[in-house]
Motif scaffolding. Structure first.
Motif, PDB file in Angstrom:
ATOM      1  N   VAL A   6       0.841  -1.208   0.000  1.00  0.00           N
ATOM      2  CA  VAL A   6       0.000   0.000   0.000  1.00  0.00           C
ATOM      3  C   VAL A   6       0.870   1.250   0.000  1.00  0.00           C
ATOM      4  O   VAL A   6       0.615   2.207  -0.741  1.00  0.00           O
ATOM      5  CB  VAL A   6      -0.949   0.000   1.219  1.00  0.00           C
ATOM      6  CG1 VAL A   6      -1.703   1.333   1.303  1.00  0.00           C
ATOM      7  CG2 VAL A   6      -1.939  -1.151   1.130  1.00  0.00           C
ATOM      8  N   VAL A   7       1.918   1.246   0.826  1.00  0.00           N
ATOM      9  CA  VAL A   7       2.827   2.408   0.903  1.00  0.00           C
ATOM     10  C   VAL A   7       3.476   2.665  -0.452  1.00  0.00           C
ATOM     11  O   VAL A   7       3.625   3.810  -0.878  1.00  0.00           O
ATOM     12  CB  VAL A   7       3.888   2.201   2.001  1.00  0.00           C
ATOM     13  CG1 VAL A   7       4.979   3.267   1.902  1.00  0.00           C
ATOM     14  CG2 VAL A   7       3.245   2.235   3.376  1.00  0.00           C
ATOM     15  N   GLU A   8       3.857   1.588  -1.139  1.00  0.00           N
ATOM     16  CA  GLU A   8       4.476   1.755  -2.461  1.00  0.00           C
ATOM     17  C   GLU A   8       3.501   2.404  -3.439  1.00  0.00           C
ATOM     18  O   GLU A   8       3.876   3.284  -4.226  1.00  0.00           O
ATOM     19  CB  GLU A   8       4.933   0.393  -2.993  1.00  0.00           C
ATOM     20  CG  GLU A   8       5.577   0.465  -4.372  1.00  0.00           C
ATOM     21  CD  GLU A   8       6.841   1.304  -4.401  1.00  0.00           C
ATOM     22  OE1 GLU A   8       7.191   1.800  -5.490  1.00  0.00           O
ATOM     23  OE2 GLU A   8       7.471   1.466  -3.332  1.00  0.00           O
ATOM     24  N   GLN A   9       2.238   1.984  -3.392  1.00  0.00           N
ATOM     25  CA  GLN A   9       1.232   2.598  -4.258  1.00  0.00           C
ATOM     26  C   GLN A   9       1.002   4.058  -3.877  1.00  0.00           C
ATOM     27  O   GLN A   9       0.806   4.916  -4.753  1.00  0.00           O
ATOM     28  CB  GLN A   9      -0.083   1.811  -4.160  1.00  0.00           C
ATOM     29  CG  GLN A   9      -0.012   0.393  -4.706  1.00  0.00           C
ATOM     30  CD  GLN A   9       0.357   0.362  -6.188  1.00  0.00           C
ATOM     31  OE1 GLN A   9      -0.148   1.155  -6.980  1.00  0.00           O
ATOM     32  NE2 GLN A   9       1.239  -0.547  -6.561  1.00  0.00           N
ATOM     33  N   ASP A  79       0.051  11.821   2.303  1.00  0.00           N
ATOM     34  CA  ASP A  79       1.120  11.728   3.291  1.00  0.00           C
ATOM     35  C   ASP A  79       0.544  11.403   4.668  1.00  0.00           C
ATOM     36  O   ASP A  79       1.095  10.573   5.398  1.00  0.00           O
ATOM     37  CB  ASP A  79       1.894  13.046   3.330  1.00  0.00           C
ATOM     38  CG  ASP A  79       3.133  12.947   4.197  1.00  0.00           C
ATOM     39  OD1 ASP A  79       4.107  12.296   3.793  1.00  0.00           O
ATOM     40  OD2 ASP A  79       3.120  13.539   5.314  1.00  0.00           O
ATOM     41  N   GLY A  80      -0.579  12.041   5.010  1.00  0.00           N
ATOM     42  CA  GLY A  80      -1.209  11.768   6.299  1.00  0.00           C
ATOM     43  C   GLY A  80      -1.727  10.350   6.399  1.00  0.00           C
ATOM     44  O   GLY A  80      -1.624   9.701   7.459  1.00  0.00           O
ATOM     45  N   ILE A  85      -1.152   4.562   8.527  1.00  0.00           N
ATOM     46  CA  ILE A  85      -1.073   3.107   8.373  1.00  0.00           C
ATOM     47  C   ILE A  85       0.330   2.549   8.544  1.00  0.00           C
ATOM     48  O   ILE A  85       0.494   1.356   8.837  1.00  0.00           O
ATOM     49  CB  ILE A  85      -1.628   2.661   7.004  1.00  0.00           C
ATOM     50  CG1 ILE A  85      -0.736   3.160   5.863  1.00  0.00           C
ATOM     51  CG2 ILE A  85      -3.052   3.124   6.822  1.00  0.00           C
ATOM     52  CD1 ILE A  85      -1.094   2.558   4.502  1.00  0.00           C
ATOM     53  N   ALA A  86       1.351   3.406   8.345  1.00  0.00           N
ATOM     54  CA  ALA A  86       2.728   2.901   8.386  1.00  0.00           C
ATOM     55  C   ALA A  86       3.599   3.590   9.435  1.00  0.00           C
ATOM     56  O   ALA A  86       4.719   3.148   9.693  1.00  0.00           O
ATOM     57  CB  ALA A  86       3.383   3.043   7.014  1.00  0.00           C
ATOM     58  N   GLY A  87       3.099   4.676  10.028  1.00  0.00           N
ATOM     59  CA  GLY A  87       3.876   5.357  11.070  1.00  0.00           C
ATOM     60  C   GLY A  87       4.932   6.299  10.547  1.00  0.00           C
ATOM     61  O   GLY A  87       5.772   6.784  11.312  1.00  0.00           O
ATOM     62  N   HIS A  88       4.938   6.570   9.246  1.00  0.00           N
ATOM     63  CA  HIS A  88       5.907   7.513   8.668  1.00  0.00           C
ATOM     64  C   HIS A  88       5.285   8.158   7.445  1.00  0.00           C
ATOM     65  O   HIS A  88       4.292   7.668   6.888  1.00  0.00           O
ATOM     66  CB  HIS A  88       7.206   6.815   8.280  1.00  0.00           C
ATOM     67  CG  HIS A  88       7.021   5.675   7.309  1.00  0.00           C
ATOM     68  ND1 HIS A  88       6.645   5.857   5.987  1.00  0.00           N
ATOM     69  CD2 HIS A  88       7.140   4.336   7.474  1.00  0.00           C
ATOM     70  CE1 HIS A  88       6.549   4.692   5.381  1.00  0.00           C
ATOM     71  NE2 HIS A  88       6.843   3.743   6.266  1.00  0.00           N
ATOM     72  N   ILE A  90       5.464   9.871   3.435  1.00  0.00           N
ATOM     73  CA  ILE A  90       5.878   9.352   2.126  1.00  0.00           C
ATOM     74  C   ILE A  90       7.383   9.432   1.948  1.00  0.00           C
ATOM     75  O   ILE A  90       8.026   8.472   1.514  1.00  0.00           O
ATOM     76  CB  ILE A  90       5.179  10.131   0.998  1.00  0.00           C
ATOM     77  CG1 ILE A  90       3.688   9.800   0.957  1.00  0.00           C
ATOM     78  CG2 ILE A  90       5.826   9.834  -0.358  1.00  0.00           C
ATOM     79  CD1 ILE A  90       3.365   8.384   0.556  1.00  0.00           C
ATOM     80  N   ASP A  91       7.975  10.584   2.255  1.00  0.00           N
ATOM     81  CA  ASP A  91       9.398  10.778   2.003  1.00  0.00           C
ATOM     82  C   ASP A  91      10.282  10.278   3.131  1.00  0.00           C
ATOM     83  O   ASP A  91      11.489  10.489   3.105  1.00  0.00           O
ATOM     84  CB  ASP A  91       9.679  12.264   1.752  1.00  0.00           C
ATOM     85  CG  ASP A  91       9.091  12.741   0.436  1.00  0.00           C
ATOM     86  OD1 ASP A  91       8.794  11.877  -0.407  1.00  0.00           O
ATOM     87  OD2 ASP A  91       8.925  13.957   0.259  1.00  0.00           O
ATOM     88  N   GLU A  92       9.696   9.636   4.144  1.00  0.00           N
ATOM     89  CA  GLU A  92      10.486   9.121   5.266  1.00  0.00           C
ATOM     90  C   GLU A  92      10.671   7.611   5.184  1.00  0.00           C
ATOM     91  O   GLU A  92      11.219   6.987   6.066  1.00  0.00           O
ATOM     92  CB  GLU A  92       9.791   9.466   6.588  1.00  0.00           C
ATOM     93  CG  GLU A  92       9.669  10.962   6.822  1.00  0.00           C
ATOM     94  CD  GLU A  92       8.795  11.272   8.029  1.00  0.00           C
ATOM     95  OE1 GLU A  92       8.583  10.357   8.845  1.00  0.00           O
ATOM     96  OE2 GLU A  92       8.315  12.404   8.144  1.00  0.00           O
ATOM     97  N   ALA A  93      10.172   7.038   4.071  1.00  0.00           N
ATOM     98  CA  ALA A  93      10.211   5.574   3.964  1.00  0.00           C
ATOM     99  C   ALA A  93      11.421   5.060   3.214  1.00  0.00           C
ATOM    100  O   ALA A  93      11.510   3.889   2.906  1.00  0.00           O
ATOM    101  CB  ALA A  93       8.940   5.077   3.270  1.00  0.00           C
ATOM    102  N   GLY A  94      12.371   5.909   2.900  1.00  0.00           N
ATOM    103  CA  GLY A  94      13.596   5.467   2.240  1.00  0.00           C
ATOM    104  C   GLY A  94      13.674   5.859   0.789  1.00  0.00           C
ATOM    105  O   GLY A  94      14.752   5.958   0.231  1.00  0.00           O
TER     106      GLY A  94
END
Length: 278
Positions: A6-9, A79-80, A85-88, A90-94
């Motif tokens: 989901v985060v990737e999408q 971003d919110g 759902i992931a605790g970070h 968009i730009d904090e996921a690597g």
């Protein structure tokens, strides 16, 4: 579908919106450039199509700027959601949204277009990056009083704020100064538009006694006709600019305080030439 998928999408959706946001910035600049060239080419024309084209260009800018704001708001919502759902973010996921979309990093956060006259959109929502930049630099600014902002060609952020005495003044300028513009043929409700058109695309000039623009300093104060009104830190500066506005060549002097606030603007006599009707 797992959280990682989901985060990737979400990253990809955010990146596409970043591309669209950049496109609105480029479209706004292109509309301004095209309208300015058209105004210059049709100075003195009484054809109805000339006025109609100007109205359509203004309406197009309003639509593009509204789209810019809405797209940016969607990016914030994505971003919110990612944080929820992931605790970070968009730009904090690597991997940044710019990298996913293939955009250069310098284009990931495009500068916003100027706030159109009469807008009711919160300036802090429209200009979060610029306001944050000013605050990081220690510049005090009250977003609730911001009427319009822009970034000069030398990189400096300037803004116009509402006046405390709103009953006896037009937005941003006192009545006496607005009257000066009206005597030159600029309607009171178009003064702010003229000032920001000059700041965005005007040609820097110098008055008698002013230091001439520097040849080779394309991003310095001198290249913008910016002349110090005083010595040392804290001095205000005046920009003298010429621009075609409503099919008339106009010269405007804009005084910018040390913190970037536009403290004054006044009409000046434009130089005579083939594009001037004054």
């Amino acid at each position: 579908m797992g959280v990682a998928d989901v985060v990737e999408q979400l990253r990809r959706a955010h990146a596409r919106l970043t591309e669209a946001l950049q496109a609105t910035t480029e479209a706004d600049a292109a509309i301004v450039a095209g309208a300015t060239l058209f105004d210059s080419a049709t100075v003195g024309s009484g054809q109805p199509v000339v006025e109609q084209a100007a109205r359509h260009a203004d309406a197009a800018r309003d639509d593009v700027q509204a789209a810019h704001v809405l797209l940016d708001q969607v990016r914030e919502l994505i971003d919110g959601y990612c944080r929820a759902i992931a605790g970070h973010g968009i730009d904090e996921a690597g991997v940044s949204a710019a990298a996913v979309s293939g955009l250069p990093a310098s284009q990931a956060e495009p500068t916003p277009p100027p706030v159109p006259a009469g807008t009711t959109i919160d300036p802090e929502a429209r200009y979060p990056g610029w306001i944050a930049e000013l605050r990081r630099n220690g510049t005090p600014i009250d977003p609730e009083r911001v009427l319009r902002m822009t970034r000069l060609r030398n990189g400096r952020i300037v803004w116009l704020r509402s006046r405390a005495d709103t009953e006896n003044s037009m937005p941003g300028f006192d009545t006496d100064r607005t009257d000066e513009f009206e005597r030159t043929g600029v309607d009171a409700d178009r003064v702010v538009d003229l000032v920001f058109r000059a700041l965005d695309v005007g040609e820097p000039v110098s008055e008698s006694g002013d230091a001439p623009p520097s040849e080779g300093d394309a991003v310095g104060d001198a290249a913008l006709g910016m002349v110090a009104n005083g010595d040392g830190v804290g001095a205000s500066h005046r920009l003298v600019l010429e621009v075609d506005f409503e099919r008339t060549r106009r010269r405007v002097a804009v005084t910018v305080a040390a913190d970037g606030r536009i403290s004054d603007a006044r009409p000046l006599r434009a130089r005579l030439g083939p594009s001037s009707t004054m």
